[in-house]
Motif scaffolding. Structure first.
Motif, PDB file in Angstrom:
ATOM      1  N   ARG A   1      -3.901  -6.940 -75.972  1.00 27.20           N
ATOM      2  CA  ARG A   1      -4.666  -5.699 -76.345  1.00 27.20           C
ATOM      3  C   ARG A   1      -4.417  -4.517 -75.858  1.00 27.20           C
ATOM      4  O   ARG A   1      -4.450  -3.698 -76.483  1.00 27.20           O
ATOM      5  N   ALA A   2      -5.113  -4.408 -74.246  1.00 28.62           N
ATOM      6  CA  ALA A   2      -4.860  -3.424 -73.678  1.00 28.62           C
ATOM      7  C   ALA A   2      -3.572  -3.498 -73.333  1.00 28.62           C
ATOM      8  O   ALA A   2      -2.982  -3.448 -72.985  1.00 28.62           O
ATOM      9  N   ASP A   3      -4.462  -2.015 -72.919  1.00 26.79           N
ATOM     10  CA  ASP A   3      -2.599  -0.801 -72.262  1.00 26.79           C
ATOM     11  C   ASP A   3      -3.584  -0.780 -71.165  1.00 26.79           C
ATOM     12  O   ASP A   3      -2.552  -0.419 -69.971  1.00 26.79           O
ATOM     13  N   ALA A   4      -4.427  -1.230 -71.009  1.00 29.15           N
ATOM     14  CA  ALA A   4      -5.027  -0.471 -69.511  1.00 29.15           C
ATOM     15  C   ALA A   4      -6.851  -1.216 -69.755  1.00 29.15           C
ATOM     16  O   ALA A   4      -7.361  -1.183 -70.524  1.00 29.15           O
ATOM     17  N   PHE A   5      -7.190  -1.689 -68.419  1.00 32.21           N
ATOM     18  CA  PHE A   5      -7.990  -1.996 -68.096  1.00 32.21           C
ATOM     19  C   PHE A   5      -9.530  -0.701 -67.359  1.00 32.21           C
ATOM     20  O   PHE A   5      -8.956  -0.322 -66.104  1.00 32.21           O
TER      21      PHE A   5
ATOM     22  N   VAL B   1      -5.595  -0.643 -63.693  1.00 36.08           N
ATOM     23  CA  VAL B   1      -6.603  -1.677 -63.552  1.00 36.08           C
ATOM     24  C   VAL B   1      -7.749  -0.826 -62.637  1.00 36.08           C
ATOM     25  O   VAL B   1      -7.104  -0.149 -61.699  1.00 36.08           O
ATOM     26  N   VAL B   2      -8.928  -0.089 -63.620  1.00 41.44           N
ATOM     27  CA  VAL B   2      -9.557   0.256 -63.026  1.00 41.44           C
ATOM     28  C   VAL B   2     -11.150   0.082 -62.534  1.00 41.44           C
ATOM     29  O   VAL B   2     -11.698  -0.559 -64.054  1.00 41.44           O
ATOM     30  N   LEU B   3     -11.577  -0.175 -61.168  1.00 41.03           N
ATOM     31  CA  LEU B   3     -13.092  -0.028 -61.342  1.00 41.03           C
ATOM     32  C   LEU B   3     -14.087   1.542 -61.242  1.00 41.03           C
ATOM     33  O   LEU B   3     -13.670   1.985 -60.750  1.00 41.03           O
ATOM     34  N   LEU B   4     -14.526   1.313 -62.346  1.00 40.75           N
ATOM     35  CA  LEU B   4     -15.906   2.599 -62.136  1.00 40.75           C
ATOM     36  C   LEU B   4     -16.819   2.386 -62.156  1.00 40.75           C
ATOM     37  O   LEU B   4     -17.432   1.674 -62.418  1.00 40.75           O
TER      38      LEU B   4
ATOM     39  N   ARG C   1      -3.636  -1.180 -56.311  1.00 47.11           N
ATOM     40  CA  ARG C   1      -3.581  -1.671 -57.783  1.00 47.11           C
ATOM     41  C   ARG C   1      -4.835  -1.776 -58.452  1.00 47.11           C
ATOM     42  O   ARG C   1      -5.060  -1.082 -59.649  1.00 47.11           O
ATOM     43  N   LEU C   2      -5.658  -1.895 -57.534  1.00 55.93           N
ATOM     44  CA  LEU C   2      -6.922  -1.579 -57.847  1.00 55.93           C
ATOM     45  C   LEU C   2      -7.739  -0.093 -57.788  1.00 55.93           C
ATOM     46  O   LEU C   2      -7.158   0.028 -56.946  1.00 55.93           O
ATOM     47  N   LEU C   3      -7.581   1.062 -58.711  1.00 59.24           N
ATOM     48  CA  LEU C   3      -7.643   2.077 -58.642  1.00 59.24           C
ATOM     49  C   LEU C   3      -9.536   2.650 -58.781  1.00 59.24           C
ATOM     50  O   LEU C   3      -9.976   2.103 -60.142  1.00 59.24           O
ATOM     51  N   ILE C   4      -9.718   3.154 -57.730  1.00 57.17           N
ATOM     52  CA  ILE C   4     -11.300   3.079 -57.730  1.00 57.17           C
ATOM     53  C   ILE C   4     -11.404   4.531 -58.134  1.00 57.17           C
ATOM     54  O   ILE C   4     -10.457   5.694 -57.461  1.00 57.17           O
ATOM     55  N   ARG C   5     -12.537   4.420 -59.135  1.00 51.23           N
ATOM     56  CA  ARG C   5     -13.050   6.137 -59.634  1.00 51.23           C
ATOM     57  C   ARG C   5     -14.816   6.406 -59.797  1.00 51.23           C
ATOM     58  O   ARG C   5     -15.244   5.235 -59.930  1.00 51.23           O
ATOM     59  N   THR C   6     -15.016   7.415 -59.357  1.00 46.25           N
ATOM     60  CA  THR C   6     -16.678   7.646 -59.779  1.00 46.25           C
ATOM     61  C   THR C   6     -17.335   8.581 -60.514  1.00 46.25           C
ATOM     62  O   THR C   6     -18.397   8.685 -61.051  1.00 46.25           O
ATOM     63  N   ASP C   7     -15.938   8.769 -61.366  1.00 45.44           N
ATOM     64  CA  ASP C   7     -16.599   9.772 -62.946  1.00 45.44           C
ATOM     65  C   ASP C   7     -15.426   8.632 -64.057  1.00 45.44           C
ATOM     66  O   ASP C   7     -14.417   8.534 -63.923  1.00 45.44           O
ATOM     67  N   VAL C   8     -16.940   9.425 -65.358  1.00 49.97           N
ATOM     68  CA  VAL C   8     -15.847   8.394 -66.517  1.00 49.97           C
ATOM     69  C   VAL C   8     -14.372   9.300 -67.300  1.00 49.97           C
ATOM     70  O   VAL C   8     -13.609   8.579 -67.396  1.00 49.97           O
ATOM     71  N   GLU C   9     -14.555  10.527 -66.679  1.00 51.62           N
ATOM     72  CA  GLU C   9     -13.266  11.704 -66.906  1.00 51.62           C
ATOM     73  C   GLU C   9     -12.021  10.643 -65.880  1.00 51.62           C
ATOM     74  O   GLU C   9     -11.234  10.660 -66.290  1.00 51.62           O
ATOM     75  N   SER C  10     -12.417  11.099 -65.066  1.00 53.44           N
ATOM     76  CA  SER C  10     -11.263  10.380 -64.356  1.00 53.44           C
ATOM     77  C   SER C  10     -10.495   8.883 -64.237  1.00 53.44           C
ATOM     78  O   SER C  10      -9.609   8.742 -64.531  1.00 53.44           O
ATOM     79  N   ALA C  11     -11.972   7.907 -64.315  1.00 51.23           N
ATOM     80  CA  ALA C  11     -11.523   6.434 -64.788  1.00 51.23           C
ATOM     81  C   ALA C  11     -10.942   6.787 -65.517  1.00 51.23           C
ATOM     82  O   ALA C  11      -9.310   6.004 -66.122  1.00 51.23           O
ATOM     83  N   LEU C  12     -11.341   7.482 -67.379  1.00 46.31           N
ATOM     84  CA  LEU C  12     -10.788   6.965 -68.247  1.00 46.31           C
ATOM     85  C   LEU C  12      -9.024   8.299 -67.951  1.00 46.31           C
ATOM     86  O   LEU C  12      -7.522   7.734 -68.380  1.00 46.31           O
TER      87      LEU C  12
END
Length: 186
Positions: free
Chosen positions: A105-109, A138-141, A170-181
């Motif tokens: 059901r998801a387009d991203a995680f 696939v994003v790790l916030l 393949r695992l995208l590491i982000r530290t803020d909400v906006e860049s994670a989305l």
């Protein structure tokens, strides 16, 4: 659902996060993610619980106009207090069925800080992407270093040949909400 119906669905982000007791800061982080999902006009797919971070992200998403889909196995309906306010609540027979529906059901995680359940979901989704089963981001916030030990360990075993650089990429590491989305967009 036919392809015409699928094309009319909003962009859907599955959020993995804690369903147990956490500090207020983590609840606020989950709320920020939910708010941003709603602000962007996206749909939230979550584990279907109404407590802790899982409940906070769903409530905030709904409060900003997002459609929410909760997916919860029968065994957790009372334990995690099912999110009966979800626009759609899917109750599954098994945990594996839950995870498959969430993935479908998801387009991203996005994974927020969490425990072993969150880790299991992230690793399964991340591995499926690495193997080419899906091409979804696939994003790790991780704004406070919750996953630093895990990421250090992954680098260590990559150096010993157990994890490829392609897998790590393949695992995208982000530290803020906006860049994670932002990273959720293909």
């Amino acid at each position: 659902m036919n392809s015409e119906d699928a094309s009319q669905q909003p962009f859907s982000v599955c959020v993995y996060c804690a369903s147990g007791p956490v500090d207020k800061w983590f609840l606020e982080l989950a709320g920020e993610v939910g708010t941003e999902i709603g602000r962007r006009g996206w749909q939230l797919v979550s584990g279907g619980g109404n407590i802790s971070m899982m409940g906070a992200v769903a409530r905030a998403a709904r409060a900003t106009g997002a459609r929410t889909v909760g997916v919860i196995p029968k065994v957790l309906v009372h334990l995690e207090i099912a999110d009966v306010e979800a626009d759609e609540l899917v109750v599954t027979d098994t945990l594996r069925e839950r995870e498959q529906i969430m993935e479908d059901r998801a387009d991203a995680f996005i994974a927020l800080p969490g425990g072993i359940g969150t880790l299991e979901e992230v690793f399964e989704t991340w591995t499926a992407g690495y193997l080419g089963i899906h091409k979804k981001p696939v994003v790790l916030l991780d704004p406070q270093g919750h996953y630093d030990g895990l990421l250090n360990w992954l680098e260590e075993i990559q150096g010993r040949g157990f994890v490829s650089q392609r897998a790590l990429d393949r695992l995208l590491i982000r530290t803020d909400v906006e860049s994670a989305l932002d990273a959720c967009m293909p």
